[in-house]
Write a protein that holds these residues in place. Structure first.
Motif, PDB file in Angstrom:
ATOM      1  N   GLU A   1      57.016  52.174   8.383  1.00  0.00           N
ATOM      2  CA  GLU A   1      56.337  52.938   7.343  1.00  0.00           C
ATOM      3  C   GLU A   1      55.856  52.027   6.212  1.00  0.00           C
ATOM      4  N   LYS A   2      56.680  51.045   5.847  1.00  0.00           N
ATOM      5  CA  LYS A   2      56.269  50.098   4.803  1.00  0.00           C
ATOM      6  C   LYS A   2      55.047  49.293   5.247  1.00  0.00           C
ATOM      7  N   LEU A   3      55.010  48.915   6.527  1.00  0.00           N
ATOM      8  CA  LEU A   3      53.866  48.169   7.048  1.00  0.00           C
ATOM      9  C   LEU A   3      52.592  49.006   6.963  1.00  0.00           C
ATOM     10  N   ARG A   4      52.692  50.252   7.413  1.00  0.00           N
ATOM     11  CA  ARG A   4      51.503  51.121   7.384  1.00  0.00           C
ATOM     12  C   ARG A   4      51.028  51.337   5.949  1.00  0.00           C
ATOM     13  N   ALA A   5      51.970  51.547   5.047  1.00  0.00           N
ATOM     14  CA  ALA A   5      51.590  51.765   3.650  1.00  0.00           C
ATOM     15  C   ALA A   5      50.909  50.533   3.068  1.00  0.00           C
ATOM     16  N   ALA A   6      51.402  49.335   3.424  1.00  0.00           N
ATOM     17  CA  ALA A   6      50.781  48.104   2.926  1.00  0.00           C
ATOM     18  C   ALA A   6      49.371  47.948   3.474  1.00  0.00           C
ATOM     19  N   GLY A   7      49.178  48.254   4.749  1.00  0.00           N
ATOM     20  CA  GLY A   7      47.838  48.187   5.331  1.00  0.00           C
ATOM     21  C   GLY A   7      46.872  49.134   4.630  1.00  0.00           C
ATOM     22  N   GLU A   8      47.338  50.334   4.321  1.00  0.00           N
ATOM     23  CA  GLU A   8      46.490  51.299   3.616  1.00  0.00           C
ATOM     24  C   GLU A   8      46.174  50.817   2.203  1.00  0.00           C
ATOM     25  N   ARG A   9      47.158  50.228   1.538  1.00  0.00           N
ATOM     26  CA  ARG A   9      46.914  49.680   0.189  1.00  0.00           C
ATOM     27  C   ARG A   9      45.835  48.607   0.219  1.00  0.00           C
ATOM     28  N   TRP A  10      45.869  47.741   1.245  1.00  0.00           N
ATOM     29  CA  TRP A  10      44.872  46.671   1.335  1.00  0.00           C
ATOM     30  C   TRP A  10      43.491  47.252   1.617  1.00  0.00           C
ATOM     31  N   GLU A  11      43.421  48.190   2.543  1.00  0.00           N
ATOM     32  CA  GLU A  11      42.125  48.804   2.863  1.00  0.00           C
ATOM     33  C   GLU A  11      41.550  49.552   1.666  1.00  0.00           C
ATOM     34  N   ASN A  12      42.427  50.130   0.857  1.00  0.00           N
ATOM     35  CA  ASN A  12      41.972  50.904  -0.300  1.00  0.00           C
ATOM     36  C   ASN A  12      41.822  50.050  -1.553  1.00  0.00           C
ATOM     37  N   LYS A  13      41.962  48.725  -1.391  1.00  0.00           N
ATOM     38  CA  LYS A  13      41.801  47.784  -2.507  1.00  0.00           C
ATOM     39  C   LYS A  13      42.753  48.084  -3.663  1.00  0.00           C
ATOM     40  N   GLU A  14      44.009  48.378  -3.319  1.00  0.00           N
ATOM     41  CA  GLU A  14      45.020  48.700  -4.322  1.00  0.00           C
ATOM     42  C   GLU A  14      45.920  47.513  -4.674  1.00  0.00           C
ATOM     43  N   PHE A  15      45.749  46.377  -3.997  1.00  0.00           N
ATOM     44  CA  PHE A  15      46.469  45.161  -4.370  1.00  0.00           C
ATOM     45  C   PHE A  15      45.748  44.480  -5.525  1.00  0.00           C
ATOM     46  N   ALA A  16      46.506  43.851  -6.422  1.00  0.00           N
ATOM     47  CA  ALA A  16      45.896  42.948  -7.399  1.00  0.00           C
ATOM     48  C   ALA A  16      45.312  41.753  -6.653  1.00  0.00           C
ATOM     49  N   MET A  17      44.138  41.304  -7.048  1.00  0.00           N
ATOM     50  CA  MET A  17      43.448  40.244  -6.328  1.00  0.00           C
ATOM     51  C   MET A  17      43.545  38.917  -7.086  1.00  0.00           C
ATOM     52  N   VAL A  18      43.082  37.862  -6.442  1.00  0.00           N
ATOM     53  CA  VAL A  18      43.108  36.528  -7.032  1.00  0.00           C
ATOM     54  C   VAL A  18      42.006  36.441  -8.092  1.00  0.00           C
ATOM     55  N   PRO A  19      42.338  36.105  -9.319  1.00  0.00           N
ATOM     56  CA  PRO A  19      41.309  36.021 -10.358  1.00  0.00           C
ATOM     57  C   PRO A  19      40.186  35.056  -9.973  1.00  0.00           C
ATOM     58  N   GLY A  20      38.940  35.498 -10.160  1.00  0.00           N
ATOM     59  CA  GLY A  20      37.782  34.645  -9.914  1.00  0.00           C
ATOM     60  C   GLY A  20      37.337  34.567  -8.468  1.00  0.00           C
ATOM     61  N   GLU A  21      38.022  35.250  -7.551  1.00  0.00           N
ATOM     62  CA  GLU A  21      37.625  35.220  -6.145  1.00  0.00           C
ATOM     63  C   GLU A  21      37.182  36.612  -5.698  1.00  0.00           C
ATOM     64  N   SER A  22      36.188  36.647  -4.831  1.00  0.00           N
ATOM     65  CA  SER A  22      35.684  37.930  -4.343  1.00  0.00           C
ATOM     66  C   SER A  22      35.794  38.067  -2.833  1.00  0.00           C
ATOM     67  N   ASP A  23      35.782  36.943  -2.103  1.00  0.00           N
ATOM     68  CA  ASP A  23      35.868  37.043  -0.644  1.00  0.00           C
ATOM     69  C   ASP A  23      37.319  37.264  -0.225  1.00  0.00           C
ATOM     70  N   PHE A  24      37.504  38.014   0.859  1.00  0.00           N
ATOM     71  CA  PHE A  24      38.850  38.344   1.312  1.00  0.00           C
ATOM     72  C   PHE A  24      38.833  38.577   2.823  1.00  0.00           C
ATOM     73  N   ILE A  25      40.025  38.576   3.411  1.00  0.00           N
ATOM     74  CA  ILE A  25      40.164  38.836   4.839  1.00  0.00           C
ATOM     75  C   ILE A  25      40.471  40.310   5.027  1.00  0.00           C
ATOM     76  N   PRO A  26      39.641  41.039   5.765  1.00  0.00           N
ATOM     77  CA  PRO A  26      39.914  42.464   5.976  1.00  0.00           C
ATOM     78  C   PRO A  26      41.087  42.678   6.916  1.00  0.00           C
ATOM     79  N   LEU A  27      41.684  43.855   6.825  1.00  0.00           N
ATOM     80  CA  LEU A  27      42.779  44.241   7.722  1.00  0.00           C
ATOM     81  C   LEU A  27      42.247  44.275   9.157  1.00  0.00           C
ATOM     82  N   PRO A  28      42.876  43.554  10.089  1.00  0.00           N
ATOM     83  CA  PRO A  28      42.412  43.591  11.474  1.00  0.00           C
ATOM     84  C   PRO A  28      42.510  45.005  12.044  1.00  0.00           C
TER      85      PRO A  28
END
Length: 284
Positions: free
Chosen positions: A255-282
């Motif tokens: 469940e924690k894994l699924r929730a983390a994947g959803e957070r990444w897809e929904n752009k809910e993680f804090a991102m690296v300052p000054g960077e815009s490119d990212f690796i999408p969830l496979p």
């Protein structure tokens, strides 16, 4: 009979040899991921093979280079160059995002990048801790010289000295340069241990362990050499409970894994300052 894990060679833009997780063994102590990356040269005048920002939960990453350099940036705002002999310890906890890019002087100089990238699974009581990052320069990592071998004490205690690197559970991580005719008996009571042969060949309890292979050690394991070799000794106390892995996430529940994947897809993680490119969830 010694359990020997062969490498799985993968191309992630450059070659890595993956030892853990394996179908033979998911983890050794807290070590749940072990990659030997490179040696790799990178194309001039490009950003090819830079690792774009991506997330982690439930683990701590440890980067240790043999040659070259990498530039770490993360969502905490930390920017840190790592060079051979130093340790970068990034604890993801409830979530962190980072990128790993090649410094321009390394790319321009065609300097090979080689090292070991590991993940340490976190104990369940701290897997949702606040993320953190600590850099330990090479001159802070203690070393020991013995008659037929030398050791860098990367994490834990050995040969009467202790590394300054602090981890969430008891962990042992040593870089051993073994001379010819070495006989070494590791003594780490109540720890699960393995060796990874970074170059050369060794014997464990009389069985040959070839270069780029990992061997699980029993309580009375004897490591011997005929010729020079470089070996990483790794392990620690076994962690209670199961661990599940999805992409860059480690957790004690699916469940924690699924929730983390959803957070990444929904752009809910804090991102690296000054960077815009990212690796999408496979996509599964």
């Amino acid at each position: 009979m010694t359990l020997i894990i062969p490498p799985r060679v993968q191309d992630i833009g450059f070659t890595v040899k993956r030892l853990l997780p394996s179908r033979l063994k998911q983890r050794v102590g807290p070590f749940i991921f072990v990659d030997h990356m490179g040696p790799a040269h990178f194309e001039l005048g490009t950003t090819a093979d830079d690792v774009r920002q991506h997330p982690h939960i439930g683990l701590a990453t440890v980067t240790y280079l043999f040659s070259g350099a990498m530039m770490h940036r993360d969502s905490l705002g930390i920017v840190q160059r790592i060079e051979p002999g130093a340790i970068n310890l990034m604890t993801a906890g409830k979530g962190i995002v980072h990128s790993e890019r090649l410094p321009e002087d390394i790319r321009a100089g065609s300097i090979p990048v080689e090292g070991i990238q590991i993940w340490l699974a976190l104990p369940t009581d701290v897997e949702d801790c606040e993320p953190s990052f600590v850099h330990y320069p090479a001159d802070a990592i203690p070393s020991v010289n013995l008659p037929t071998m030398s050791a860098q004490i990367l994490i834990g205690s050995a040969f009467g000295v202790e590394s300054p690197v602090k981890t969430a559970s008891k962990t042992t991580y040593l870089d051993l340069a073994l001379g010819a005719d070495t006989r070494y008996v590791p003594d780490f009571p109540q720890q699960e241990l393995a060796i990874y042969v970074a170059w050369g060949n060794v014997r464990v309890n009389g069985e040959e362990v070839q270069e780029f292979h990992m061997a699980l050690l029993d309580e009375n394991a004897v490591i011997e050499t005929d010729h020079d070799a470089r070996v990483l000794l790794l392990g620690g106390e076994s962690l209670a409970g199961e661990r599940f892995i999805l992409w860059n996430f480690v957790a004690s529940s699916r469940e924690k894994l699924r929730a983390a994947g959803e957070r990444w897809e929904n752009k809910e993680f804090a991102m690296v300052p000054g960077e815009s490119d990212f690796i999408p969830l496979p996509k599964s």
